[in-house]
Design a protein around this motif. Sequence first.
Motif, PDB file in Angstrom:
ATOM      1  N   ASP A 295       0.819  -1.018  -0.068  1.00 11.77           N
ATOM      2  CA  ASP A 295      -0.011  -0.100  -0.107  1.00 11.77           C
ATOM      3  C   ASP A 295       0.837   1.410  -0.117  1.00 11.77           C
ATOM      4  OD1 ASP A 295      -2.316  -1.389   0.193  1.00 11.77           O
ATOM      5  OD2 ASP A 295      -2.610  -1.459   2.055  1.00 11.77           O
ATOM      6  N   ASP A 296       2.068   1.237   0.437  1.00 14.23           N
ATOM      7  CA  ASP A 296       2.916   2.535   0.502  1.00 14.23           C
ATOM      8  C   ASP A 296       3.001   2.841  -0.795  1.00 14.23           C
ATOM      9  OD1 ASP A 296       3.202   2.189   3.142  1.00 14.23           O
ATOM     10  OD2 ASP A 296       5.181   0.938   3.097  1.00 14.23           O
ATOM     11  N   ALA A 297       2.956   2.406  -2.150  1.00 17.33           N
ATOM     12  CA  ALA A 297       3.190   2.714  -3.203  1.00 17.33           C
ATOM     13  C   ALA A 297       1.669   3.324  -3.942  1.00 17.33           C
ATOM     14  CB  ALA A 297       3.622   1.449  -4.169  1.00 17.33           C
ATOM     15  N   ARG A 298       0.876   3.375  -3.205  1.00 18.87           N
ATOM     16  CA  ARG A 298      -0.440   3.844  -3.515  1.00 18.87           C
ATOM     17  C   ARG A 298      -1.038   4.930  -2.571  1.00 18.87           C
ATOM     18  NH1 ARG A 298      -1.184  -1.704  -3.466  1.00 18.87           N
ATOM     19  NH2 ARG A 298      -2.955  -1.512  -2.136  1.00 18.87           N
ATOM     20  N   PHE A 299      -0.229   5.548  -2.087  1.00 19.50           N
ATOM     21  CA  PHE A 299      -0.584   6.822  -1.134  1.00 19.50           C
ATOM     22  C   PHE A 299      -0.357   7.921  -2.130  1.00 19.50           C
ATOM     23  CE2 PHE A 299       0.476   4.265   2.666  1.00 19.50           C
ATOM     24  CZ  PHE A 299      -0.807   4.072   2.983  1.00 19.50           C
TER      25      PHE A 299
ATOM     26  N   LYS B   1       0.470  12.163  -2.260  1.00 19.34           N
ATOM     27  CA  LYS B   1       1.482  12.843  -1.347  1.00 19.34           C
ATOM     28  C   LYS B   1       1.343  13.101  -0.019  1.00 19.34           C
ATOM     29  CE  LYS B   1       4.154  17.166  -1.489  1.00 19.34           C
ATOM     30  NZ  LYS B   1       4.232  18.423  -2.325  1.00 19.34           N
ATOM     31  N   ASP B   2       0.265  13.739   0.512  1.00 19.79           N
ATOM     32  CA  ASP B   2       0.095  13.962   1.803  1.00 19.79           C
ATOM     33  C   ASP B   2      -0.100  12.718   2.799  1.00 19.79           C
ATOM     34  OD1 ASP B   2       0.132  16.566   1.173  1.00 19.79           O
ATOM     35  OD2 ASP B   2      -2.179  16.827   1.049  1.00 19.79           O
ATOM     36  N   CYS B   3      -0.932  11.848   2.219  1.00 19.49           N
ATOM     37  CA  CYS B   3      -1.098  10.677   2.886  1.00 19.49           C
ATOM     38  C   CYS B   3       0.330   9.801   2.974  1.00 19.49           C
ATOM     39  CB  CYS B   3      -2.050  10.005   2.352  1.00 19.49           C
ATOM     40  SG  CYS B   3      -3.740  10.382   2.489  1.00 19.49           S
ATOM     41  N   PHE B   4       1.017   9.907   1.832  1.00 18.65           N
ATOM     42  CA  PHE B   4       2.402   9.149   1.908  1.00 18.65           C
ATOM     43  C   PHE B   4       3.257   9.767   3.051  1.00 18.65           C
ATOM     44  CE2 PHE B   4       6.914   9.231   0.460  1.00 18.65           C
ATOM     45  CZ  PHE B   4       7.197   7.947   0.497  1.00 18.65           C
ATOM     46  N   LYS B   5       3.453  11.031   3.156  1.00 16.35           N
ATOM     47  CA  LYS B   5       4.192  11.734   4.269  1.00 16.35           C
ATOM     48  C   LYS B   5       3.499  11.337   5.410  1.00 16.35           C
ATOM     49  CE  LYS B   5       5.890  16.170   5.652  1.00 16.35           C
ATOM     50  NZ  LYS B   5       5.940  17.467   5.339  1.00 16.35           N
TER      51      LYS B   5
ATOM     52  N   TYR C 298       5.956   9.536   8.534  1.00 19.33           N
ATOM     53  CA  TYR C 298       6.063  10.214   9.665  1.00 19.33           C
ATOM     54  C   TYR C 298       5.569   9.323  10.743  1.00 19.33           C
ATOM     55  CZ  TYR C 298       5.880  13.569  13.468  1.00 19.33           C
ATOM     56  OH  TYR C 298       6.143  14.166  14.600  1.00 19.33           O
ATOM     57  N   GLY C 299       4.587   8.767  10.455  1.00 25.28           N
ATOM     58  CA  GLY C 299       3.616   7.571  11.414  1.00 25.28           C
ATOM     59  C   GLY C 299       4.743   6.646  11.837  1.00 25.28           C
ATOM     60  N   LYS C 300       5.475   6.201  10.845  1.00 29.21           N
ATOM     61  CA  LYS C 300       6.425   5.033  11.274  1.00 29.21           C
ATOM     62  C   LYS C 300       7.641   5.797  12.373  1.00 29.21           C
ATOM     63  CE  LYS C 300       6.035   2.476   6.858  1.00 29.21           C
ATOM     64  NZ  LYS C 300       6.843   2.082   5.630  1.00 29.21           N
ATOM     65  N   PHE C 301       8.011   6.915  11.893  1.00 28.06           N
ATOM     66  CA  PHE C 301       9.030   7.472  12.760  1.00 28.06           C
ATOM     67  C   PHE C 301       8.153   7.506  14.148  1.00 28.06           C
ATOM     68  CE2 PHE C 301      10.013  11.552  14.545  1.00 28.06           C
ATOM     69  CZ  PHE C 301      11.205  11.389  14.715  1.00 28.06           C
ATOM     70  N   LYS C 302       7.285   8.389  14.295  1.00 28.00           N
ATOM     71  CA  LYS C 302       6.845   8.644  15.560  1.00 28.00           C
ATOM     72  C   LYS C 302       6.438   7.349  16.324  1.00 28.00           C
ATOM     73  CE  LYS C 302       5.214  11.950  18.010  1.00 28.00           C
ATOM     74  NZ  LYS C 302       4.601  11.285  19.144  1.00 28.00           N
ATOM     75  N   GLN C 303       5.940   6.149  15.690  1.00 29.45           N
ATOM     76  CA  GLN C 303       5.732   5.031  16.306  1.00 29.45           C
ATOM     77  C   GLN C 303       6.896   4.381  17.078  1.00 29.45           C
ATOM     78  OE1 GLN C 303       4.002   1.867  13.971  1.00 29.45           O
ATOM     79  NE2 GLN C 303       3.361   0.629  16.020  1.00 29.45           N
ATOM     80  N   ALA C 304       7.923   4.526  16.418  1.00 29.90           N
ATOM     81  CA  ALA C 304       9.426   3.961  16.750  1.00 29.90           C
ATOM     82  C   ALA C 304       9.667   4.775  17.981  1.00 29.90           C
ATOM     83  CB  ALA C 304      10.415   4.188  15.792  1.00 29.90           C
TER      84      ALA C 304
ATOM     85  N   LEU D 205      12.233   7.318   1.567  1.00 25.86           N
ATOM     86  CA  LEU D 205      12.997   8.720   1.986  1.00 25.86           C
ATOM     87  C   LEU D 205      13.478   9.216   0.801  1.00 25.86           C
ATOM     88  CD1 LEU D 205      15.121   6.959   4.654  1.00 25.86           C
ATOM     89  CD2 LEU D 205      12.972   7.942   4.847  1.00 25.86           C
ATOM     90  N   ASN D 206      13.800   8.728  -0.183  1.00 29.93           N
ATOM     91  CA  ASN D 206      13.990   9.232  -1.493  1.00 29.93           C
ATOM     92  C   ASN D 206      13.037   9.977  -2.127  1.00 29.93           C
ATOM     93  OD1 ASN D 206      16.878   8.737  -1.615  1.00 29.93           O
ATOM     94  ND2 ASN D 206      16.642   6.918  -2.531  1.00 29.93           N
ATOM     95  N   THR D 207      11.607   9.452  -2.076  1.00 25.51           N
ATOM     96  CA  THR D 207      10.494   9.838  -2.426  1.00 25.51           C
ATOM     97  C   THR D 207       9.969  10.952  -1.684  1.00 25.51           C
ATOM     98  OG1 THR D 207       9.924   7.870  -3.322  1.00 25.51           O
ATOM     99  CG2 THR D 207       8.171   9.394  -3.078  1.00 25.51           C
ATOM    100  N   LEU D 208      10.163  11.147  -0.392  1.00 27.58           N
ATOM    101  CA  LEU D 208       9.799  12.166   0.523  1.00 27.58           C
ATOM    102  C   LEU D 208      10.591  13.442   0.252  1.00 27.58           C
ATOM    103  CD1 LEU D 208       8.219  13.176   2.785  1.00 27.58           C
ATOM    104  CD2 LEU D 208       9.720  12.404   4.364  1.00 27.58           C
TER     105      LEU D 208
END
Length: 476
Positions: A56-60, A62-66, A70-76, A278-281
Motif C-alpha cells: 500500500d505504500d506505493a498507492r498513497f 503525497k499528503d497521505c504518503f508523508k 512520519y507515522g512510522k518514525f513517530k511510532q518508533a 526516504l528518497n521519494t519524500l
Amino acid sequence: MACSSSTCNSSGCYKEYEEEQHKPTTRTAVNGGNGLPNLCVKCKSSEPVCCGIGGDDARFCKDCFKTNLYGKFKQAVSYNATITPGDKVLVAFSGGPSSRVVLQFVHEMQYRAQKNYDASKDKSLPVFGVGVAFIDESSIHSFTSQEIEKAIEDIRSIVSNLAPPSKELYVVPIENIFSSDISDGNERLKKLLDAVSDVSGKEDLLIHLRMLSLQKVASENGYTRVVLGSCTSRIACHVISATVKGQGYSLSADIQYVDSRWEIPVVLPLRDCPVQELNTLCSLDGLKIVELLNGPCSGINGLVSSFVKVLQEENPSRECTIVRTAGKLTPFHFNRIPEIHDSNVPLATRRRQKRQNPKPDGSISSDSFCPICNSPVNKSNLSSSLSSPEGHRISDIFAAAACSSCQFQILPKEPSLMEQFVSFLPQSLITRAKHGDRGDFSLLSGSSLLVFGLLLQFAWRSSPKGIYLFAGKNNR
C-alpha cells in the motif's frame, strides 16, 4: 518469502506483495468501477505517488504518503520512549536522504511540542532540545577545498532554514578525536588508516571513528541522545555484511531501536523506513541533499550492497524481510533506554518504556566489548591469559580482546606493526581497552554461521541470480 502469520500488519510483507500480483490491474472496488485512474488507498481523492516499493505504500497520495512515513518514525520514537520531553537530542547529519529525513522529522516533532507547550497553561512539559552534528571527513577524501566549503555551506543553510526552535550545528573534523591540534590529528588519522591493508577493514574502522566523534560532541555539549538516520535498507545490508564478517554474536546489538552500550545512547527511529520511501519524500517535499559526501562503498560492504540491490529489484519487500528476520534475534541488555525517573516525563511514557524494555531473562548480558568497534564479545573467544588487563602491554590487550572481525580485517598480524598501530589510535580507545571489564555472559557458539545459513537459504530461494552475482565477484 511470504509471512506465515495471519495477523502480520507490516506494510512491507511479501505476503501482501504476492496477493497483490494476483489482483486485477483495474481496482474497481477502489475507484467505484468507473474506469478512473487509481486513487490513494487512504483518502480516496488524490492520485497516488510512485516510490519504487510494493504494498500500500506505493498507492498513497503525497499528503497521505508523508503522514504514513512520519507515522512510522513517530511510532518508533513513542513506542520505545527514545525521545522524552527532558532530553537533548543530537542528530547525526551526513547530507544523505536518510539523515535529511530524520532531521526533518525530529524538527517537526520538536515544533509540535513547542506549539503544545506555548498553548498549555501550566507549562508542565518542557520541549526537548535538538542539535545537529556533521563529521567532516574531507581530510581523507579526494575532494577539493571548494567542494567541501560548498557542502558545509549547504548544510549550514539546511539547518538554519528550519523553523524555530533554533538548532545548533556542530561541524567537527574527524581528526579531532586524535588531538586538538588539527595537523597532528590529521597525520595520525592518515597513518592509522594506512596501517590497515584490508579495504573493508578500513571502511569499518572509519565508521567506528565516526561514532567516537559523535559521542565526543554529544558528551561535551550535554546531549542525552544521538539520533542516527539508519534506515531499513542500510540495516539490511549490515545484517548480511556482519554475518559474512563473523559478527553474528553482536549482530542483534546493532539493529535494535536503542543502543545504550555507548556513554550517550544511540537511537534508530528510521529502522522501519526503506530508503526508496526516504528518497521519494525528499523529492516530493524538495528536501535538499548534499550528495558530495555520500560515496559508494567497496570491499565486502560494496558487494553486499550490490547483492541486496539485486534482491530488492526482484521483490521490493526483500529488505524489510531481512530486517524482520534478523529482528528475531535476542537483544542485549543494553538495547534499552535507561529507566526514567524524571517527574517532567509523563507517567504514560515511563510505563510504556518499562513495558517495552527487554526483560532480564529475555536479553543477553554482556560486559565484554571489543576495544576497537565496541561490539559485545563472546566470553569463549577471549584469551584466558587476559583475565585482567594489568601487567600486559596495550598491544597484547588489543590483540586478545578484539572481536574476530577486527582481528582479521583491522589489526596488523606482525607484533612490531601492532605496536605502531596502537600508537596511532585515539586515546579514548586505549583508555577503554585498559579499563575494559570482562563479565559473565553466554550464548550458543557459531551464531554467525547460523544467521548466515538462514539468510543464505532465504536469498537462494529468492534470487539465485543474486547469489551468483555475489559469489562471482568474491569467489573466495
